[in-house]
Design an enzyme around this catalytic site. Sequence first.
Site, PDB file in Angstrom:
ATOM      1  N   ASN A  13       0.932  -1.106  -0.035  1.00  0.00           N
ATOM      2  CA  ASN A  13       0.058   0.040   0.117  1.00  0.00           C
ATOM      3  C   ASN A  13       0.782   1.347   0.022  1.00  0.00           C
ATOM      4  O   ASN A  13       0.519   2.254  -0.559  1.00  0.00           O
ATOM      5  CB  ASN A  13      -0.773   0.002   1.093  1.00  0.00           C
ATOM      6  CG  ASN A  13      -2.063  -0.861   0.872  1.00  0.00           C
ATOM      7  OD1 ASN A  13      -2.944  -0.476   0.074  1.00  0.00           O
ATOM      8  ND2 ASN A  13      -2.352  -1.957   1.577  1.00  0.00           N
ATOM      9  N   LEU A  89       0.584  -2.551  12.432  1.00  0.00           N
ATOM     10  CA  LEU A  89       0.108  -3.679  13.501  1.00  0.00           C
ATOM     11  C   LEU A  89      -0.144  -3.258  15.046  1.00  0.00           C
ATOM     12  O   LEU A  89      -0.511  -3.892  15.766  1.00  0.00           O
ATOM     13  CB  LEU A  89       0.657  -4.976  13.273  1.00  0.00           C
ATOM     14  CG  LEU A  89       0.497  -5.585  11.983  1.00  0.00           C
ATOM     15  CD1 LEU A  89       1.441  -6.866  12.065  1.00  0.00           C
ATOM     16  CD2 LEU A  89      -0.872  -5.717  11.629  1.00  0.00           C
ATOM     17  N   ASN A 106      -6.711   4.711   8.115  1.00  0.00           N
ATOM     18  CA  ASN A 106      -6.258   3.211   8.361  1.00  0.00           C
ATOM     19  C   ASN A 106      -6.853   2.448   7.085  1.00  0.00           C
ATOM     20  O   ASN A 106      -8.052   3.090   6.526  1.00  0.00           O
ATOM     21  CB  ASN A 106      -6.511   2.674   9.469  1.00  0.00           C
ATOM     22  CG  ASN A 106      -5.996   1.220   9.413  1.00  0.00           C
ATOM     23  OD1 ASN A 106      -5.001   1.044   9.206  1.00  0.00           O
ATOM     24  ND2 ASN A 106      -6.917   0.266  10.127  1.00  0.00           N
ATOM     25  N   HIS A 108      -8.311  -1.251   5.899  1.00  0.00           N
ATOM     26  CA  HIS A 108      -8.484  -2.499   6.624  1.00  0.00           C
ATOM     27  C   HIS A 108      -9.083  -3.567   5.468  1.00  0.00           C
ATOM     28  O   HIS A 108      -9.835  -3.199   4.744  1.00  0.00           O
ATOM     29  CB  HIS A 108      -9.696  -2.412   7.692  1.00  0.00           C
ATOM     30  CG  HIS A 108      -9.802  -3.803   8.337  1.00  0.00           C
ATOM     31  ND1 HIS A 108      -8.931  -4.346   9.343  1.00  0.00           N
ATOM     32  CD2 HIS A 108     -10.782  -4.534   8.099  1.00  0.00           C
ATOM     33  CE1 HIS A 108      -9.420  -5.579   9.793  1.00  0.00           C
ATOM     34  NE2 HIS A 108     -10.562  -5.775   9.140  1.00  0.00           N
ATOM     35  N   ASP A 149     -10.024   0.021  14.475  1.00  0.00           N
ATOM     36  CA  ASP A 149     -11.154  -0.327  13.262  1.00  0.00           C
ATOM     37  C   ASP A 149     -12.631   0.248  13.450  1.00  0.00           C
ATOM     38  O   ASP A 149     -13.521  -0.366  12.724  1.00  0.00           O
ATOM     39  CB  ASP A 149     -11.200  -2.003  12.910  1.00  0.00           C
ATOM     40  CG  ASP A 149      -9.989  -2.548  12.667  1.00  0.00           C
ATOM     41  OD1 ASP A 149      -8.987  -1.937  12.045  1.00  0.00           O
ATOM     42  OD2 ASP A 149      -9.542  -3.741  12.714  1.00  0.00           O
ATOM     43  N   GLU A 178      -7.264  -2.569  -2.516  1.00  0.00           N
ATOM     44  CA  GLU A 178      -6.722  -1.621  -1.583  1.00  0.00           C
ATOM     45  C   GLU A 178      -6.006  -0.572  -2.252  1.00  0.00           C
ATOM     46  O   GLU A 178      -5.817   0.495  -1.820  1.00  0.00           O
ATOM     47  CB  GLU A 178      -6.227  -2.298  -0.624  1.00  0.00           C
ATOM     48  CG  GLU A 178      -6.734  -3.081   0.196  1.00  0.00           C
ATOM     49  CD  GLU A 178      -5.790  -3.861   1.416  1.00  0.00           C
ATOM     50  OE1 GLU A 178      -5.061  -3.203   2.199  1.00  0.00           O
ATOM     51  OE2 GLU A 178      -6.063  -5.126   1.767  1.00  0.00           O
TER      52      GLU A 178
HETATM   53  C1  GRF Z   1      -3.143  -4.777   3.880  1.00  0.00           C
HETATM   54  O1  GRF Z   1      -3.995  -5.945   3.738  1.00  0.00           O
HETATM   55  C2  GRF Z   1      -3.861  -3.762   4.834  1.00  0.00           C
HETATM   56  O2  GRF Z   1      -5.237  -3.779   4.476  1.00  0.00           O
HETATM   57  C3  GRF Z   1      -3.874  -4.123   6.216  1.00  0.00           C
HETATM   58  O3  GRF Z   1      -2.550  -4.873   6.194  1.00  0.00           O
HETATM   59  C4  GRF Z   1      -1.992  -5.346   5.077  1.00  0.00           C
HETATM   60  C5  GRF Z   1      -0.657  -4.534   4.442  1.00  0.00           C
HETATM   61  O4  GRF Z   1      -0.275  -4.945   3.284  1.00  0.00           O
HETATM   62  N1  GRF Z   1      -3.983  -3.362   7.174  1.00  0.00           N
HETATM   63  P1  GRF Z   1       1.044  -3.980   2.848  1.00  0.00           P
HETATM   64  O5  GRF Z   1       2.090  -4.027   3.754  1.00  0.00           O
HETATM   65  O6  GRF Z   1       0.609  -2.831   2.361  1.00  0.00           O
HETATM   66  O7  GRF Z   1       1.323  -4.768   1.630  1.00  0.00           O
END
Ligand code: GRF
Length: 205
Positions: A13, A89, A106, A108, A149, A178
Amino acid sequence: MRLAVFASGGGSNFAAILDAIARGVLPATVVLLVADRAGTGAQEKAEQAGIPAVVCDPRDSGDEHAYGQVLLDTLHRHGADFIALAGFLKKVPAAVVAAFPNRILNIHPSLLPAFGGHGLYGRRVHEAVLAAGVRWTGATVHLVDEQYDTGPIVLQDVVPVLATDTPQTLAARVLVTEHALYPEALRLFATNKVRVENGHVILSS
Ligand code: GRF
Protein backbone atom coordinates in the site's frame (compact mmCIF):
# COMPACT_ATOMS: atom_id res chain seq x y z
CA MET A 1 -0.30 17.21 2.38
CA ARG A 2 2.93 16.17 4.09
CA LEU A 3 2.30 12.52 4.65
CA ALA A 4 3.85 10.07 7.11
CA VAL A 5 3.15 6.42 6.25
CA PHE A 6 3.26 3.87 9.10
CA ALA A 7 3.88 0.24 8.09
CA SER A 8 4.81 -3.08 9.69
CA GLY A 9 5.08 -5.29 6.63
CA GLY A 10 5.73 -5.53 2.95
CA GLY A 11 4.51 -2.06 2.15
CA SER A 12 2.51 -2.69 -1.02
CA ASN A 13 0.00 0.00 0.00
CA PHE A 14 2.90 2.34 0.71
CA ALA A 15 4.19 1.60 -2.82
CA ALA A 16 0.72 2.28 -4.27
CA ILE A 17 0.65 5.67 -2.53
CA LEU A 18 4.09 6.56 -3.90
CA ASP A 19 2.96 5.44 -7.35
CA ALA A 20 -0.17 7.64 -7.22
CA ILE A 21 1.99 10.62 -6.27
CA ALA A 22 4.45 9.87 -9.09
CA ARG A 23 1.55 9.66 -11.58
CA GLY A 24 0.32 13.06 -10.44
CA VAL A 25 -3.06 11.85 -9.17
CA LEU A 26 -2.32 12.38 -5.47
CA PRO A 27 -1.12 15.89 -4.58
CA ALA A 28 1.01 14.96 -1.57
CA THR A 29 4.58 14.42 -0.45
CA VAL A 30 5.59 11.42 1.62
CA VAL A 31 7.97 12.96 4.16
CA LEU A 32 8.46 9.90 6.33
CA LEU A 33 8.02 6.15 6.61
CA VAL A 34 7.66 4.86 10.15
CA ALA A 35 8.23 1.14 10.70
CA ASP A 36 7.62 -0.60 14.02
CA ARG A 37 10.60 -2.89 13.60
CA ALA A 38 13.76 -3.10 11.53
CA GLY A 39 13.98 -5.01 8.28
CA THR A 40 10.49 -4.57 6.82
CA GLY A 41 9.79 -4.50 3.09
CA ALA A 42 8.25 -1.06 3.58
CA GLN A 43 11.51 0.28 5.01
CA GLU A 44 13.42 -1.13 2.04
CA LYS A 45 10.97 0.50 -0.38
CA ALA A 46 11.37 3.86 1.40
CA GLU A 47 15.13 3.67 1.19
CA GLN A 48 14.94 2.84 -2.53
CA ALA A 49 12.68 5.85 -3.06
CA GLY A 50 14.93 8.18 -1.03
CA ILE A 51 12.28 8.71 1.65
CA PRO A 52 13.43 8.97 5.28
CA ALA A 53 12.63 5.71 7.07
CA VAL A 54 12.59 5.65 10.86
CA VAL A 55 12.16 2.56 13.01
CA CYS A 56 10.05 3.34 16.08
CA ASP A 57 9.82 0.06 17.98
CA PRO A 58 7.45 0.22 20.96
CA ARG A 59 9.64 -2.31 22.78
CA ASP A 60 12.32 0.40 23.01
CA SER A 61 9.93 2.84 24.69
CA GLY A 62 8.51 0.95 27.65
CA ASP A 63 4.95 2.28 27.79
CA GLU A 64 2.35 3.82 25.51
CA HIS A 65 3.00 7.32 26.79
CA ALA A 66 6.73 7.14 26.01
CA TYR A 67 6.02 5.55 22.61
CA GLY A 68 3.60 8.35 21.79
CA GLN A 69 6.27 10.92 22.55
CA VAL A 70 8.80 9.15 20.30
CA LEU A 71 6.28 9.09 17.45
CA LEU A 72 5.25 12.74 17.95
CA ASP A 73 8.87 13.91 18.03
CA THR A 74 9.58 11.97 14.83
CA LEU A 75 6.48 13.31 13.09
CA HIS A 76 7.26 16.90 14.07
CA ARG A 77 10.90 16.61 13.10
CA HIS A 78 9.82 15.68 9.55
CA GLY A 79 7.00 18.19 9.39
CA ALA A 80 4.28 15.57 8.83
CA ASP A 81 0.70 16.88 8.85
CA PHE A 82 -1.17 13.68 7.93
CA ILE A 83 -0.69 9.99 8.75
CA ALA A 84 -1.58 6.94 6.66
CA LEU A 85 -1.45 3.60 8.48
CA ALA A 86 -0.64 1.02 5.83
CA GLY A 87 -0.48 -2.38 7.45
CA PHE A 88 0.68 -0.96 10.79
CA LEU A 89 0.07 -3.57 13.46
CA LYS A 90 0.63 -1.48 16.59
CA LYS A 91 -2.06 0.58 18.25
CA VAL A 92 -1.47 4.28 17.65
CA PRO A 93 -0.95 5.93 21.07
CA ALA A 94 -3.77 8.20 22.23
CA ALA A 95 -1.45 11.24 22.26
CA VAL A 96 -0.81 10.83 18.52
CA VAL A 97 -4.53 10.43 17.76
CA ALA A 98 -5.20 13.61 19.77
CA ALA A 99 -2.45 15.55 17.99
CA PHE A 100 -3.78 14.61 14.51
CA PRO A 101 -7.57 14.97 14.80
CA ASN A 102 -9.25 13.50 11.70
CA ARG A 103 -5.79 13.41 10.13
CA ILE A 104 -5.01 9.69 10.49
CA LEU A 105 -6.31 7.07 8.05
CA ASN A 106 -6.15 3.30 8.18
CA ILE A 107 -6.89 0.67 5.56
CA HIS A 108 -8.51 -2.60 6.56
CA PRO A 109 -8.98 -5.60 4.24
CA SER A 110 -12.69 -6.19 4.86
CA LEU A 111 -15.99 -4.33 4.74
CA LEU A 112 -15.99 -2.83 8.23
CA PRO A 113 -17.59 -3.16 10.71
CA ALA A 114 -17.56 -6.81 9.59
CA PHE A 115 -14.37 -8.77 10.23
CA GLY A 116 -12.59 -6.02 12.13
CA GLY A 117 -11.43 -5.29 15.65
CA HIS A 118 -8.66 -6.42 17.96
CA GLY A 119 -6.87 -9.53 16.70
CA LEU A 120 -8.41 -9.42 13.23
CA TYR A 121 -5.59 -8.39 10.96
CA GLY A 122 -3.75 -9.72 7.94
CA ARG A 123 -4.48 -13.31 7.00
CA ARG A 124 -6.83 -13.79 9.97
CA VAL A 125 -9.31 -11.41 8.37
CA HIS A 126 -9.51 -13.47 5.19
CA GLU A 127 -9.70 -16.74 7.15
CA ALA A 128 -12.68 -15.33 9.07
CA VAL A 129 -14.34 -14.17 5.84
CA LEU A 130 -13.97 -17.64 4.30
CA ALA A 131 -15.17 -19.36 7.50
CA ALA A 132 -18.30 -17.18 7.50
CA GLY A 133 -19.13 -18.12 3.91
CA VAL A 134 -19.92 -14.58 2.79
CA ARG A 135 -20.07 -13.93 -0.96
CA TRP A 136 -18.55 -10.48 -0.83
CA THR A 137 -15.73 -8.89 1.07
CA GLY A 138 -13.77 -5.74 0.32
CA ALA A 139 -11.60 -2.99 1.70
CA THR A 140 -12.31 -0.04 3.96
CA VAL A 141 -10.42 3.22 4.50
CA HIS A 142 -11.43 4.85 7.77
CA LEU A 143 -10.33 7.58 10.12
CA VAL A 144 -8.49 6.38 13.20
CA ASP A 145 -9.79 6.85 16.72
CA GLU A 146 -8.61 5.30 19.99
CA GLN A 147 -10.11 1.85 19.22
CA TYR A 148 -9.26 -0.75 16.60
CA ASP A 149 -11.07 -0.37 13.24
CA THR A 150 -13.93 1.80 14.55
CA GLY A 151 -13.38 5.34 13.22
CA PRO A 152 -15.60 7.04 10.61
CA ILE A 153 -15.56 5.27 7.24
CA VAL A 154 -14.20 7.28 4.30
CA LEU A 155 -14.34 4.83 1.36
CA GLN A 156 -15.20 1.18 0.80
CA ASP A 157 -15.13 -1.09 -2.21
CA VAL A 158 -16.38 -4.63 -2.66
CA VAL A 159 -14.49 -7.73 -3.79
CA PRO A 160 -16.13 -11.09 -4.63
CA VAL A 161 -15.32 -14.20 -2.62
CA LEU A 162 -14.89 -17.22 -4.90
CA ALA A 163 -15.65 -20.84 -3.98
CA THR A 164 -12.06 -21.76 -4.79
CA ASP A 165 -10.49 -19.04 -2.62
CA THR A 166 -7.83 -19.64 -0.02
CA PRO A 167 -6.87 -16.87 2.44
CA GLN A 168 -3.92 -16.14 0.14
CA THR A 169 -5.87 -15.81 -3.11
CA LEU A 170 -8.51 -13.71 -1.39
CA ALA A 171 -5.89 -11.46 0.23
CA ALA A 172 -4.26 -10.91 -3.15
CA ARG A 173 -7.59 -9.93 -4.76
CA VAL A 174 -8.45 -7.56 -1.91
CA LEU A 175 -4.98 -5.97 -2.11
CA VAL A 176 -5.57 -4.97 -5.74
CA THR A 177 -8.63 -3.05 -4.57
CA GLU A 178 -6.76 -1.56 -1.60
CA HIS A 179 -4.10 -0.16 -3.92
CA ALA A 180 -6.70 1.91 -5.76
CA LEU A 181 -8.83 2.79 -2.74
CA TYR A 182 -6.13 4.16 -0.43
CA PRO A 183 -4.63 6.75 -2.81
CA GLU A 184 -8.18 7.86 -3.71
CA ALA A 185 -9.09 8.35 -0.03
CA LEU A 186 -5.90 10.32 0.54
CA ARG A 187 -6.65 12.44 -2.54
CA LEU A 188 -10.02 13.39 -1.04
CA PHE A 189 -8.26 14.71 2.08
CA ALA A 190 -5.45 16.38 0.13
CA THR A 191 -8.02 18.28 -1.95
CA ASN A 192 -10.25 19.18 1.03
CA LYS A 193 -13.22 17.09 -0.05
CA VAL A 194 -13.87 15.56 3.40
CA ARG A 195 -15.94 16.82 6.31
CA VAL A 196 -16.63 14.91 9.50
CA GLU A 197 -19.99 15.58 11.16
CA ASN A 198 -21.41 13.64 14.10
CA GLY A 199 -18.92 10.85 13.59
CA HIS A 200 -19.74 10.42 9.90
CA VAL A 201 -17.69 11.35 6.85
CA ILE A 202 -19.32 13.61 4.28
CA LEU A 203 -17.64 13.77 0.88
CA SER A 204 -18.03 16.65 -1.55
CA SER A 205 -17.34 16.40 -5.25
C1 GRF B 1 -3.23 -4.78 3.94
O1 GRF B 1 -4.08 -5.85 3.63
C2 GRF B 1 -3.94 -3.78 4.81
O2 GRF B 1 -5.30 -3.68 4.55
C3 GRF B 1 -3.73 -4.36 6.18
O3 GRF B 1 -2.42 -4.87 6.15
C4 GRF B 1 -2.07 -5.22 4.81
C5 GRF B 1 -0.80 -4.48 4.50
O4 GRF B 1 -0.22 -4.88 3.31
N1 GRF B 1 -3.99 -3.37 7.19
P1 GRF B 1 1.00 -4.07 2.71
O5 GRF B 1 2.11 -4.05 3.77
O6 GRF B 1 0.54 -2.69 2.35
O7 GRF B 1 1.43 -4.87 1.51
